[in-house]
Design an enzyme around this catalytic site. Structure first.
Site, PDB file in Angstrom:
ATOM      1  N   GLN A 105      77.273 153.731 108.159  1.00  0.00           N
ATOM      2  CA  GLN A 105      78.378 153.056 108.849  1.00  0.00           C
ATOM      3  C   GLN A 105      78.503 151.609 108.381  1.00  0.00           C
ATOM      4  O   GLN A 105      79.607 151.072 108.273  1.00  0.00           O
ATOM      5  CB  GLN A 105      78.228 153.149 110.375  1.00  0.00           C
ATOM      6  CG  GLN A 105      77.023 152.488 111.011  1.00  0.00           C
ATOM      7  CD  GLN A 105      77.168 150.999 111.213  1.00  0.00           C
ATOM      8  OE1 GLN A 105      78.272 150.478 111.277  1.00  0.00           O
ATOM      9  NE2 GLN A 105      76.047 150.303 111.300  1.00  0.00           N
TER      10      GLN A 105
ATOM     11  N   ASN B 104      83.740 149.389 116.118  1.00  0.00           N
ATOM     12  CA  ASN B 104      82.453 148.825 115.686  1.00  0.00           C
ATOM     13  C   ASN B 104      82.610 147.900 114.483  1.00  0.00           C
ATOM     14  O   ASN B 104      81.629 147.322 114.021  1.00  0.00           O
ATOM     15  CB  ASN B 104      81.437 149.933 115.380  1.00  0.00           C
ATOM     16  CG  ASN B 104      81.605 150.533 113.990  1.00  0.00           C
ATOM     17  OD1 ASN B 104      82.721 150.590 113.467  1.00  0.00           O
ATOM     18  ND2 ASN B 104      80.520 150.980 113.396  1.00  0.00           N
TER      19      ASN B 104
ATOM     20  N   ASN C  69      75.749 166.066 129.225  1.00  0.00           N
ATOM     21  CA  ASN C  69      75.326 164.753 129.683  1.00  0.00           C
ATOM     22  C   ASN C  69      74.697 164.862 131.066  1.00  0.00           C
ATOM     23  O   ASN C  69      75.004 165.783 131.826  1.00  0.00           O
ATOM     24  CB  ASN C  69      76.541 163.814 129.733  1.00  0.00           C
ATOM     25  CG  ASN C  69      76.146 162.378 129.991  1.00  0.00           C
ATOM     26  OD1 ASN C  69      75.380 161.798 129.230  1.00  0.00           O
ATOM     27  ND2 ASN C  69      76.664 161.796 131.053  1.00  0.00           N
ATOM     28  N   ARG C  70      73.809 163.901 131.379  1.00  0.00           N
ATOM     29  CA  ARG C  70      73.157 163.902 132.685  1.00  0.00           C
ATOM     30  C   ARG C  70      74.205 163.838 133.800  1.00  0.00           C
ATOM     31  O   ARG C  70      74.113 164.548 134.786  1.00  0.00           O
ATOM     32  CB  ARG C  70      72.200 162.707 132.780  1.00  0.00           C
ATOM     33  CG  ARG C  70      71.381 162.677 134.052  1.00  0.00           C
ATOM     34  CD  ARG C  70      70.180 161.771 133.914  1.00  0.00           C
ATOM     35  NE  ARG C  70      70.496 160.512 133.249  1.00  0.00           N
ATOM     36  CZ  ARG C  70      69.582 159.658 132.797  1.00  0.00           C
ATOM     37  NH1 ARG C  70      68.307 159.945 132.925  1.00  0.00           N
ATOM     38  NH2 ARG C  70      69.931 158.543 132.217  1.00  0.00           N
TER      39      ARG C  70
ATOM     40  N   LYS D 159      68.930 145.783 112.618  1.00  0.00           N
ATOM     41  CA  LYS D 159      68.565 145.781 111.196  1.00  0.00           C
ATOM     42  C   LYS D 159      69.773 145.482 110.297  1.00  0.00           C
ATOM     43  O   LYS D 159      69.653 145.469 109.076  1.00  0.00           O
ATOM     44  CB  LYS D 159      67.982 147.140 110.786  1.00  0.00           C
ATOM     45  CG  LYS D 159      66.805 147.611 111.631  1.00  0.00           C
ATOM     46  CD  LYS D 159      65.609 146.710 111.485  1.00  0.00           C
ATOM     47  CE  LYS D 159      64.421 147.247 112.278  1.00  0.00           C
ATOM     48  NZ  LYS D 159      63.350 146.262 112.441  1.00  0.00           N
ATOM     49  N   SER D 160      70.936 145.262 110.910  1.00  0.00           N
ATOM     50  CA  SER D 160      72.152 145.066 110.116  1.00  0.00           C
ATOM     51  C   SER D 160      72.055 143.921 109.105  1.00  0.00           C
ATOM     52  O   SER D 160      72.537 144.062 107.979  1.00  0.00           O
ATOM     53  CB  SER D 160      73.349 144.849 111.046  1.00  0.00           C
ATOM     54  OG  SER D 160      73.625 146.023 111.770  1.00  0.00           O
TER      55      SER D 160
ATOM     56  N   LYS E 169      81.610 147.853 122.269  1.00  0.00           N
ATOM     57  CA  LYS E 169      82.564 148.561 121.402  1.00  0.00           C
ATOM     58  C   LYS E 169      83.918 148.780 122.075  1.00  0.00           C
ATOM     59  O   LYS E 169      84.956 148.751 121.401  1.00  0.00           O
ATOM     60  CB  LYS E 169      81.970 149.889 120.932  1.00  0.00           C
ATOM     61  CG  LYS E 169      80.791 149.696 119.975  1.00  0.00           C
ATOM     62  CD  LYS E 169      80.231 151.006 119.468  1.00  0.00           C
ATOM     63  CE  LYS E 169      79.015 150.752 118.585  1.00  0.00           C
ATOM     64  NZ  LYS E 169      78.485 151.996 118.006  1.00  0.00           N
TER      65      LYS E 169
ATOM     66  N   THR F  82      80.302 164.893 135.007  1.00  0.00           N
ATOM     67  CA  THR F  82      81.713 164.490 135.012  1.00  0.00           C
ATOM     68  C   THR F  82      82.065 163.679 133.763  1.00  0.00           C
ATOM     69  O   THR F  82      83.155 163.822 133.213  1.00  0.00           O
ATOM     70  CB  THR F  82      82.050 163.663 136.269  1.00  0.00           C
ATOM     71  OG1 THR F  82      81.098 162.600 136.395  1.00  0.00           O
ATOM     72  CG2 THR F  82      82.024 164.514 137.516  1.00  0.00           C
TER      73      THR F  82
END
EC number: 1.1.1.25
Length: 272
Positions: free
Chosen positions: A246, A90, A155-156, A19-20, A69, A159
């Site tokens: 952003q 970004n 997180n899944r 959508k930027s 990124k 590590t």
């Protein structure tokens, strides 16, 4: 011969959904100028080549989204403090002489949306962040500046959460071992959100949650936000305001003009 418009772009893969362009056109209307802003699909491993071509053809600035990124971070000549802390870029600003500065506006976009649009303070709050990818890496440094009581990354792949937590000096925890009723703010930054997947977090984790926030927006955020509401979150929000925020910071870095974010969020909600 018609004058060439100032040219900007966003690089990603996939990129057709971005959508930027609509957002930056709204900023240009506020500034009372005309710009060109396009989506550029870069192939995996070919970001540098695509960026070099764009700027050689007169590009004046670029945004970078998934999965480039960290490629952008490696490609630019110098980094802002935000980009350095995140290890991800970004926003690219040409400096002249073939040099480029990389910045990361994701964190300031997120914080401005939570504190202003959602009217939720971050200071002294316990924050849980789900996910440990580039999106999360970009926002943790700016969240830390808000002086929360603590930040936990889950997180899944445990590590990855541990590595990221160690990088920023915050906590980590397994998704299936999160304590019930501890977190004031829960932010979903998992890549699965783009496919409507819900992180494997027990409902009890949302027990005292004041705000559940998904960094993606629109239909992709709905499954997580519905789950958070059912599990007890008092307020929910998707990442549309973060996206606009952003983008506004990027626009200011390129053009020295600070857009008014709120009317653009309203416009985009209607468009989305």
């Amino acid at each position: 011969m018609a004058a060439t418009l100032p040219r900007y772009a966003v690089f990603g893969n996939p990129i057709a959904h971005s959508k930027s362009p609509q957002i930056h056109r709204q900023f240009a209307l506020q500034e009372k100028v005309r710009i060109e802003y396009e989506r550029i699909l870069a192939e995996p491993g070919a970001f540098a080549e695509a960026a070099e071509r764009f700027f050689a053809e007169g590009g004046l600035g670029a945004n970078v989204t998934v999965p480039f990124k960290t490629d952008a971070y490696d490609w630019v000549s110098e980094h802002s403090e935000r980009a350095e802390a995140a290890g991800a870029v970004n926003t690219i600003i040409p400096l002249g002489g073939g040099r480029f500065r990389g910045d990361n506006t994701d964190g300031v976009g997120l914080v401005s949306d939570i504190t202003e649009a959602q009217e939720t303070a971050l200071k002294n709050r316990r924050i849980l962040i789900l996910g440990a990818g580039g999106a999360v890496r970009g926002v943790v440094p700016v969240l830390l500046q808000q002086q929360p009581a603590d930040i936990t990354i889950a997180n899944r792949t445990e590590t990855k959460a541990r590595e990221l937590a160690e990088r920023f000096g915050v906590r980590s925890a397994p998704l299936n071992g999160l304590p019930a009723g501890r977190f004031d703010i829960i932010i979903n930054g998992t890549s699965g959100g783009l496919g409507g997947e819900i992180p494997a977090v027990a409902p009890e984790v949302f027990g005292i949650c004041e705000l559940a926030y998904d960094m993606v927006y629109g239909a992709a955020a709905q499954a997580f936000l519905d789950y958070a509401r059912r599990s007890g979150a008092k307020k929910t929000a998707d990442g549309l305001g973060m996206l606009v925020g952003q983008a506004a910071f990027s626009y200011r870095l390129w053009r020295g003009f600070s857009p008014d974010i709120k009317p653009v969020i309203r416009y985009m909600k209607e468009a989305v």
